[in-house]
Design a protein around this motif. Structure first.
Motif, PDB file in Angstrom:
ATOM      1  N   MET A  54     -32.865   0.515   9.900  1.00  0.00           N
ATOM      2  CA  MET A  54     -31.709   0.044   9.126  1.00  0.00           C
ATOM      3  C   MET A  54     -31.737   0.674   7.740  1.00  0.00           C
ATOM      4  SD  MET A  54     -30.061  -2.192   6.994  1.00  0.00           S
ATOM      5  CE  MET A  54     -31.525  -2.937   6.298  1.00  0.00           C
ATOM      6  N   SER A  55     -30.660   1.275   7.379  1.00  0.00           N
ATOM      7  CA  SER A  55     -30.554   1.815   6.035  1.00  0.00           C
ATOM      8  C   SER A  55     -29.184   1.472   5.480  1.00  0.00           C
ATOM      9  CB  SER A  55     -30.735   3.328   6.065  1.00  0.00           C
ATOM     10  OG  SER A  55     -29.559   3.919   6.567  1.00  0.00           O
ATOM     11  N   LEU A  56     -29.026   1.755   4.194  1.00  0.00           N
ATOM     12  CA  LEU A  56     -27.730   1.480   3.582  1.00  0.00           C
ATOM     13  C   LEU A  56     -26.619   2.260   4.283  1.00  0.00           C
ATOM     14  CD1 LEU A  56     -28.546   1.424  -0.224  1.00  0.00           C
ATOM     15  CD2 LEU A  56     -27.632  -0.449   1.116  1.00  0.00           C
ATOM     16  N   PHE A  57     -26.986   3.434   4.819  1.00  0.00           N
ATOM     17  CA  PHE A  57     -25.967   4.265   5.471  1.00  0.00           C
ATOM     18  C   PHE A  57     -25.390   3.584   6.711  1.00  0.00           C
ATOM     19  CE2 PHE A  57     -28.209   7.420   2.958  1.00  0.00           C
ATOM     20  CZ  PHE A  57     -27.150   8.073   2.358  1.00  0.00           C
ATOM     21  N   SER A  58     -26.244   2.810   7.414  1.00  0.00           N
ATOM     22  CA  SER A  58     -25.736   2.154   8.626  1.00  0.00           C
ATOM     23  C   SER A  58     -24.721   1.058   8.274  1.00  0.00           C
ATOM     24  CB  SER A  58     -26.881   1.580   9.449  1.00  0.00           C
ATOM     25  OG  SER A  58     -27.505   0.540   8.754  1.00  0.00           O
ATOM     26  N   LEU A  59     -24.788   0.574   7.008  1.00  0.00           N
ATOM     27  CA  LEU A  59     -23.808  -0.446   6.600  1.00  0.00           C
ATOM     28  C   LEU A  59     -22.412   0.137   6.563  1.00  0.00           C
ATOM     29  CD1 LEU A  59     -25.485  -2.452   3.738  1.00  0.00           C
ATOM     30  CD2 LEU A  59     -25.930  -2.413   6.159  1.00  0.00           C
ATOM     31  N   LEU A  60     -22.335   1.430   6.263  1.00  0.00           N
ATOM     32  CA  LEU A  60     -21.019   2.068   6.218  1.00  0.00           C
ATOM     33  C   LEU A  60     -20.348   1.996   7.581  1.00  0.00           C
ATOM     34  CD1 LEU A  60     -21.848   5.214   4.058  1.00  0.00           C
ATOM     35  CD2 LEU A  60     -20.647   3.168   3.336  1.00  0.00           C
ATOM     36  N   SER A  61     -21.152   2.165   8.650  1.00  0.00           N
ATOM     37  CA  SER A  61     -20.526   2.132   9.981  1.00  0.00           C
ATOM     38  C   SER A  61     -20.136   0.709  10.380  1.00  0.00           C
ATOM     39  CB  SER A  61     -21.428   2.781  11.033  1.00  0.00           C
ATOM     40  OG  SER A  61     -22.710   2.259  10.976  1.00  0.00           O
ATOM     41  N   VAL A  62     -20.842  -0.301   9.822  1.00  0.00           N
ATOM     42  CA  VAL A  62     -20.435  -1.687  10.090  1.00  0.00           C
ATOM     43  C   VAL A  62     -19.030  -1.918   9.538  1.00  0.00           C
ATOM     44  CG1 VAL A  62     -20.895  -4.111   9.594  1.00  0.00           C
ATOM     45  CG2 VAL A  62     -22.789  -2.579  10.041  1.00  0.00           C
ATOM     46  N   SER A  63     -18.858  -1.547   8.255  1.00  0.00           N
ATOM     47  CA  SER A  63     -17.543  -1.756   7.638  1.00  0.00           C
ATOM     48  C   SER A  63     -16.489  -0.871   8.290  1.00  0.00           C
ATOM     49  CB  SER A  63     -17.622  -1.476   6.142  1.00  0.00           C
ATOM     50  OG  SER A  63     -18.491  -2.398   5.542  1.00  0.00           O
ATOM     51  N   ALA A  64     -16.890   0.335   8.688  1.00  0.00           N
ATOM     52  CA  ALA A  64     -15.938   1.232   9.359  1.00  0.00           C
ATOM     53  C   ALA A  64     -15.470   0.613  10.672  1.00  0.00           C
ATOM     54  CB  ALA A  64     -16.573   2.586   9.604  1.00  0.00           C
ATOM     55  N   MET A 112     -24.115   1.375  -4.112  1.00  0.00           N
ATOM     56  CA  MET A 112     -25.563   1.136  -3.992  1.00  0.00           C
ATOM     57  C   MET A 112     -26.283   2.421  -3.597  1.00  0.00           C
ATOM     58  SD  MET A 112     -25.540  -2.601  -2.179  1.00  0.00           S
ATOM     59  CE  MET A 112     -27.271  -2.948  -2.018  1.00  0.00           C
ATOM     60  N   ILE A 113     -25.691   3.172  -2.675  1.00  0.00           N
ATOM     61  CA  ILE A 113     -26.307   4.424  -2.231  1.00  0.00           C
ATOM     62  C   ILE A 113     -26.380   5.396  -3.409  1.00  0.00           C
ATOM     63  CG2 ILE A 113     -26.016   6.436  -0.743  1.00  0.00           C
ATOM     64  CD1 ILE A 113     -24.755   4.556   1.346  1.00  0.00           C
ATOM     65  N   GLN A 114     -25.270   5.464  -4.163  1.00  0.00           N
ATOM     66  CA  GLN A 114     -25.233   6.359  -5.322  1.00  0.00           C
ATOM     67  C   GLN A 114     -26.317   5.983  -6.324  1.00  0.00           C
ATOM     68  OE1 GLN A 114     -23.186   9.120  -5.491  1.00  0.00           O
ATOM     69  NE2 GLN A 114     -24.596   9.567  -7.147  1.00  0.00           N
ATOM     70  N   ARG A 115     -26.495   4.678  -6.517  1.00  0.00           N
ATOM     71  CA  ARG A 115     -27.542   4.180  -7.438  1.00  0.00           C
ATOM     72  C   ARG A 115     -28.919   4.639  -6.979  1.00  0.00           C
ATOM     73  NH1 ARG A 115     -26.245   2.632 -12.416  1.00  0.00           N
ATOM     74  NH2 ARG A 115     -24.032   2.219 -12.285  1.00  0.00           N
ATOM     75  N   SER A 116     -29.141   4.554  -5.657  1.00  0.00           N
ATOM     76  CA  SER A 116     -30.449   4.965  -5.117  1.00  0.00           C
ATOM     77  C   SER A 116     -30.670   6.452  -5.322  1.00  0.00           C
ATOM     78  CB  SER A 116     -30.529   4.646  -3.627  1.00  0.00           C
ATOM     79  OG  SER A 116     -30.204   3.302  -3.406  1.00  0.00           O
ATOM     80  N   ALA A 159     -20.156  -8.620  -4.492  1.00  0.00           N
ATOM     81  CA  ALA A 159     -20.182  -8.237  -5.902  1.00  0.00           C
ATOM     82  C   ALA A 159     -21.555  -8.523  -6.508  1.00  0.00           C
ATOM     83  CB  ALA A 159     -19.101  -8.987  -6.659  1.00  0.00           C
ATOM     84  N   GLU A 160     -22.092  -9.715  -6.177  1.00  0.00           N
ATOM     85  CA  GLU A 160     -23.382 -10.115  -6.740  1.00  0.00           C
ATOM     86  C   GLU A 160     -24.487  -9.156  -6.310  1.00  0.00           C
ATOM     87  OE1 GLU A 160     -24.375 -14.313  -6.165  1.00  0.00           O
ATOM     88  OE2 GLU A 160     -26.480 -13.715  -6.111  1.00  0.00           O
ATOM     89  N   ASN A 161     -24.500  -8.814  -5.008  1.00  0.00           N
ATOM     90  CA  ASN A 161     -25.519  -7.879  -4.508  1.00  0.00           C
ATOM     91  C   ASN A 161     -25.409  -6.534  -5.191  1.00  0.00           C
ATOM     92  OD1 ASN A 161     -26.924  -9.422  -2.709  1.00  0.00           O
ATOM     93  ND2 ASN A 161     -25.548  -8.990  -1.015  1.00  0.00           N
ATOM     94  N   GLY A 162     -24.168  -6.067  -5.370  1.00  0.00           N
ATOM     95  CA  GLY A 162     -23.948  -4.778  -6.018  1.00  0.00           C
ATOM     96  C   GLY A 162     -24.508  -4.785  -7.427  1.00  0.00           C
ATOM     97  N   LEU A 163     -24.237  -5.869  -8.174  1.00  0.00           N
ATOM     98  CA  LEU A 163     -24.704  -5.955  -9.562  1.00  0.00           C
ATOM     99  C   LEU A 163     -26.222  -6.059  -9.629  1.00  0.00           C
ATOM    100  CD1 LEU A 163     -21.982  -8.341 -10.983  1.00  0.00           C
ATOM    101  CD2 LEU A 163     -22.303  -5.935 -11.542  1.00  0.00           C
TER     102      LEU A 163
END
Lengths: 144, 112
Positions: A1-11, A135-139, B82-86
């Motif tokens: 599980m990575s942040l990237f897989s979250l994109l496909s959930v929302s997609a 979040m991905i950009q932050r990482s 929003a909270e998680n993002g922050l």
């Protein structure tokens, strides 16, 4: 599980809501349709959603490590089987011997409200994508 | 190499992304009949993460169940999103600071 897989959930959420919106628009467009390839008037359609694992190009590699996140998909398209609405229009080419024409039983208000719901849900998924993207950009910025 | 604080931050970021995954799933399934809102107990899981345990997903309580058996509240999920993002933002900035400090040490104090 990575942040990237979250994109496909929302997609998956976005495509499911789009599929629902397509059906609702189809209903509105065919509110007065009296002829269909199956015969008889058009019948109202609606989508039923189900949870399903989100597809991701790299998922198979990581599948063994952690359960894949829950996406959403269209499980079924239900067709309204209620009796069609009968209107007395003796001059209509599709009128029966008593002069009644079978029209689809579609309430435009119902479809419009559902359409608004689909639009809002689509928007919520878009918001989730942009948050995860952030979040991905932050990482990635950690490397700078 | 990086000290204990960076390790804690890593666990924190990991846990935030797990929670974000659940929030994304909840939002995607906002119209799925019978779907129940998923969540983690953040405090407990953060302590468990220090002990190396994987997070345990629970069903969120106290939410109104609609006629189709679904209890996702978009308001709640938007807030958590929003909270998680922050929180992620704050933690990643702290992490970046840790790394920058290390870089300064490597370069002998001559800039980052």
């Amino acid at each position: 599980m990575s942040l990237f897989s979250l994109l496909s959930v929302s997609a998956s959420g976005m495509s499911a809501q789009r599929a629902r919106a397509e059906l609702l628009v189809e209903n509105l467009a065919n509110a007065e349709t009296t002829r269909t390839p199956e015969g008889g008037p058009y019948r109202r359609k609606d989508a039923v959603f189900t949870t399903q694992p989100a597809e991701s190009p790299f998922s198979s590699i990581f599948e063994s490590q952690l359960a894949r996140p829950d996406g959403v998909g269209v499980a079924d398209v239900v067709v309204d089987n209620r009796d069609p609405e009968r209107r007395y229009l003796p001059g209509h080419p599709d009128a029966d011997k008593d002069g009644y024409v079978a029209f689809p039983r579609i309430n435009p208000a119902e479809d419009m409200v559902d359409l608004m719901g689909a639009t809002r849900s689509y928007g919520a998924n878009v918001a989730a994508i942009s948050s995860v993207k952030d979040m991905i950009q932050r990482s990635i910025d950690l490397l700078r | 190499m990086l000290d204990g604080l960076a390790g804690k931050l890593e666990q924190y970021l990991d846990l935030l992304s797990v929670r974000q995954r659940l929030v994304a799933s909840n939002i995607a399934n906002a119209d799925t009949p019978g779907y129940k809102t998923q969540d983690i107990d953040f405090q407990t899981e953060f302590q468990n993460a220090a002990a190396g345990l994987a997070p345990h997903v629970i069903e969120a309580s106290g939410l109104t169940v609609r006629n189709d058996g679904n209890n996702v509240s978009i308001d709640r999920e938007s807030r958590l999103l929003a909270e998680n993002g922050l929180r992620f933002n704050i933690a990643s900035n702290l992490m970046r600071d840790q790394i920058r400090t290390l870089k300064v040490a490597i370069n002998g104090g001559s800039g980052s």
